[in-house]
Design a protein around this motif. Structure first.
Motif, PDB file in Angstrom:
ATOM      1  N   UNK A  97       0.732  -1.169   0.453  1.00  0.00           N
ATOM      2  CA  UNK A  97       0.177  -0.085   0.055  1.00  0.00           C
ATOM      3  C   UNK A  97       0.869   1.151   0.117  1.00  0.00           C
ATOM      4  N   UNK A  98       0.198   1.764  -0.713  1.00  0.00           N
ATOM      5  CA  UNK A  98       1.231   3.413  -0.651  1.00  0.00           C
ATOM      6  C   UNK A  98       0.595   4.337  -0.660  1.00  0.00           C
ATOM      7  N   UNK A  99       0.520   6.035  -1.009  1.00  0.00           N
ATOM      8  CA  UNK A  99       0.233   7.657  -1.146  1.00  0.00           C
ATOM      9  C   UNK A  99       0.007   7.608  -2.452  1.00  0.00           C
ATOM     10  N   UNK A 100       1.021   6.752  -3.027  1.00  0.00           N
ATOM     11  CA  UNK A 100       1.084   8.191  -4.479  1.00  0.00           C
ATOM     12  C   UNK A 100       0.492   6.916  -5.614  1.00  0.00           C
ATOM     13  N   UNK A 101       0.629   7.171  -5.947  1.00  0.00           N
ATOM     14  CA  UNK A 101      -0.153   6.320  -7.214  1.00  0.00           C
ATOM     15  C   UNK A 101       0.360   6.164  -8.230  1.00  0.00           C
TER      16      UNK A 101
END
Ligand SMILES: C[S@@+](CC[C@H](N)C(=O)[O-])C[C@H]1O[C@@H](n2cnc3c(N)ncnc32)[C@H](O)[C@@H]1O
Length: 219
Positions: free
Chosen positions: A95-99
């Motif tokens: 998971x991460x904030x930045x696409x």
């Protein structure tokens, strides 16, 4: 920051100076295309992904790396996932904030599932989903604080599973991470396996606490 500083240091400084989740995302959205080349170069020596993957795989658990289901929280471009895969891991979610960072991670081919998520909020993941959770470079200035993130990473870890995370040394105490770990320990939610100081970004002179928490059996 000096005008001739490497781009990676400019982005790193910008990311650490951000005051909102949106601003942090904007920096990483721009940095995604060049992140791997820059943090991987000799001058920077970003050693944390490999150190954390090795610690997670080495930890004496009832399951081997190949049998473990792993979450890479704040996975970025996938450096930690790649190091875990070299160590034999087969089921890795990220998971991460930045696409755009997630797009680069997807291209590595080592992740089972990847999703955009904001770790400053409760995660959209069921309790006790993972044997191991790793989190590298995301508990740092301008990024993600200890509450609710640490408790959330523990919540999604199965009982007696582990969370292996780096916390930038500068904010271990001042950012409330040490206090949050003490709180989770006092509540009987975790056992603290280790809190060692490690090299993090050698070229930047940074050190981090390598924190290993085991989710308590009765938590
Ligand atoms: C220094 S990078 C580390 C990436 C990767 N773990 C590595 O070691 O190369 C920090 C990562 O944290 C992510 N991040 C920052 N704020 C976040 C948040 N609120 N929720 C989830 N990820 C976040 C960024 O998008 C970026 O990919």
């Amino acid at each position: 920051m000096h005008a001739s500083a490497p781009t990676s240091q400019l982005y790193l400084s910008q990311a650490r100076a951000t005051k909102s989740v949106e601003d942090c995302m904007t920096v990483y959205d721009k940095w995604a295309a060049t992140y791997n080349d820059e943090v991987g170069d000799e001058a920077q020596s970003y050693v944390a992904p490999v150190l954390v993957a090795q610690a997670a795989i080495k930890y004496k658990s009832s399951k081997s790396a190949a049998d473990s289901v792993i979450l890479d929280a704040g996975c970025g471009t996938g450096l930690v996932g790649q190091a875990l895969a070299i160590g034999g891991a087969k089921a890795i979610d990220g998971i991460d904030l930045s696409a755009p960072m997630l797009d680069v991670a997807r291209d590595t081919g080592v992740y089972r599932n990847l999703a955009q998520a904001d770790m400053t909020r409760p995660l959209d993941t069921q309790d006790e989903t993972y044997d191991t959770v790793v989190c590298v470079g995301t508990f740092t200035l301008g990024h993600v604080g200890p509450d609710p993130a640490l408790r959330e990473l523990i919540r999604v870890t199965r009982k007696t599973g582990i969370v292996v995370a780096t916390i930038l040394e500068d904010i271990w105490v001042s950012g409330g991470f040490k206090a949050e770990v003490e709180k989770l320990k006092a509540e009987g939610v975790v056992r603290v396996v280790s809190e060692d100081l490690i090299d993090y970004v050698k070229g930047h002179g940074d050190k981090a606490v390598l924190l290993i928490l085991e989710r308590a059996h009765r938590a």
